[in-house]
Design an enzyme around this catalytic site. Structure first.
Site, short mmCIF file in Angstrom:
data_model
loop_
_atom_site.label_atom_id
_atom_site.label_comp_id
_atom_site.label_asym_id
_atom_site.label_seq_id
_atom_site.Cartn_x
_atom_site.Cartn_y
_atom_site.Cartn_z
N LYS A 184 -8.27 23.63 9.29
CA LYS A 184 -7.65 24.90 9.23
C LYS A 184 -6.60 25.21 10.50
O LYS A 184 -5.96 24.05 11.66
CB LYS A 184 -8.78 25.71 10.82
CG LYS A 184 -9.40 27.08 10.25
CD LYS A 184 -10.18 27.83 11.04
CE LYS A 184 -10.91 29.82 10.76
NZ LYS A 184 -9.29 30.67 9.96
N THR A 231 -0.20 32.38 1.03
CA THR A 231 -0.34 34.51 -0.13
C THR A 231 0.76 35.00 -0.92
O THR A 231 1.90 35.02 0.83
CB THR A 231 -1.62 34.42 0.84
OG1 THR A 231 -0.44 34.97 2.35
CG2 THR A 231 -2.77 33.76 0.26
N GLY A 247 -5.80 33.69 -5.16
CA GLY A 247 -6.74 33.77 -6.44
C GLY A 247 -5.47 33.54 -7.91
O GLY A 247 -4.77 32.87 -7.91
N CYS A 287 2.39 32.35 7.14
CA CYS A 287 1.48 33.21 7.64
C CYS A 287 1.53 34.33 7.26
O CYS A 287 2.49 34.84 8.67
CB CYS A 287 1.16 32.97 8.44
SG CYS A 287 -0.80 33.63 8.73
N GLY A 309 -4.28 29.70 -6.35
CA GLY A 309 -4.22 30.32 -7.82
C GLY A 309 -5.69 29.16 -8.77
O GLY A 309 -5.65 29.47 -9.76
N GLY A 322 -7.49 27.15 -3.13
CA GLY A 322 -7.16 27.57 -1.86
C GLY A 322 -8.79 28.59 -2.21
O GLY A 322 -9.75 27.99 -2.20
N ASN A 340 -7.03 38.42 2.03
CA ASN A 340 -7.21 38.19 3.53
C ASN A 340 -6.36 38.44 4.12
O ASN A 340 -5.18 37.76 4.53
CB ASN A 340 -7.88 36.74 3.05
CG ASN A 340 -6.66 35.71 3.48
OD1 ASN A 340 -6.42 35.75 4.90
ND2 ASN A 340 -5.82 35.52 2.93
N LEU A 345 -5.41 33.62 11.16
CA LEU A 345 -5.54 32.55 12.04
C LEU A 345 -6.65 32.42 13.12
O LEU A 345 -5.55 31.95 14.12
CB LEU A 345 -3.45 32.35 12.57
CG LEU A 345 -2.91 31.60 11.58
CD1 LEU A 345 -1.66 31.49 12.38
CD2 LEU A 345 -2.78 30.76 10.14
#
Length: 307
Positions: A49, A198, A222, A135, A249, A270, A73, A77
């Protein structure tokens, strides 16, 4: 895992992995949660994480939204801070995982990245530092460093100066030119590049007529993003001379092979871990079948094979 007929081993920045499959940061906790379900030592490794200097509660809820072929999402963090990660989480992780692990480093300033990285660099169980400059869910940090080559290079060279272990920089797809970002990191001393994090996305609740996420937008992941990720891995791996870790993905053994043909040395899984907690284990188990089907005996041989 060496099958007598199919060799799945790869070398990532000088460390050999039994296979190229790596659960991605933020989708696998610190490993011990999944170790209750299966022996996680079947994994190549995993990225734990995202860790920051101080504890973070993360973003307000709701911070997860489902989408067609993926999810959003904006967790932000959430983590207990690097001191507690070292004193509490890593001992539990060591008890169930006996391979080098990838430490995912987050930060809100160059100094913070350096402090966190230098502390994790001292841990014997850490094999690689994956520095997350990408992020999309934190204000004033994360992606603010990952959207300009100059800022990315500054973080990379500063962390390089305080660490001895292989340094992999995690890139954002939310940029104009991801190849320029990757080359800037390579020139600044990165040993590897991981991508993609992402994509930015959002959903609107039709009843409330307001964004579903409290943070308005979040990171889209995804199967829907796989073609975008593949294209970026292909472009970056052609442009740099350091290993690339591909993600975005990935949901099957065939996806892993496709990522490796695009140029990835290793492949992170992921969102699929959140859909199916056994996903990474099952993809690894399925690799020999996929290799046989596509006439592959050694995975090292296909890295960048589509170029």
């Amino acid at each position: 895992m060496v099958n007598s007929r199919f060799d799945t081993r790869v070398d990532l920045c000088g460390i050999e992995l039994d296979n190229p499959v790596i659960p991605a940061s933020g989708t696998f906790g610190y490993g011990y949660e999944f170790a209750e379900l299966y022996d996680i030592n079947v994994l190549g490794t995993f990225s734990f994480k995202g860790t920051t200097l101080e504890p973070r509660f993360g973003n307000p809820t709701p911070r997860i939204a489902e989408c067609t072929s993926g999810m959003l999402n904006s967790v932000g963090l959430q983590n207990p801070g690097v001191k507690k990660v070292i004193s509490e989480e890593l001992p539990k992780m060591r008890a169930c995982f006996n391979k080098p692990v990838m430490a995912n480093v987050g930060g809100f300033s160059v100094e913070e990245y350096c402090k966190v990285a230098s502390m994790l660099d001292k841990e014997d169980c850490v094999g690689w530092l994956e520095v997350n400059i990408s992020c999309p869910n934190v204000h004033g940090g994360g992606m603010s460093f990952g959207t300009s080559p100059e800022a990315a290079a500054e973080v990379t060279s500063a962390v390089r100066a305080v660490t001895k272990k292989p340094l992999i920089v995690k890139l954002s797809p939310n940029v104009t030119d991801i190849v320029a970002m990757a080359k800037a990191c390579e020139d600044a001393g990165a040993d590897g590049i991981s991508l993609i994090n992402t994509l930015l996305g959002m959903r609107i609740d039709l009843r409330r007529r307001r964004p579903v996420l409290a943070n308005t937008a979040g990171g889209f992941s995804g199967p829907a993003i796989f073609p975008v990720a593949l294209r970026m891995v292909y472009a970056v791996s052609k442009a740099v001379n350091i290993p690339v870790v591909g993600m975005g993905g990935v949901a099957s053994a065939e996806d892993v092979i496709e990522m490796m043909l695009a140029g990835a040395t290793a492949v992170e899984i992921g969102a699929q871990n959140l859909v199916d907690p056994y996903a990474s284990r099952d993809i690894i188990a399925d690799l020999p079948r996929a290799m046989e089907k596509h006439s592959i005996t050694n995975l090292k041989d296909i890295i960048g094979g589509a170029h």
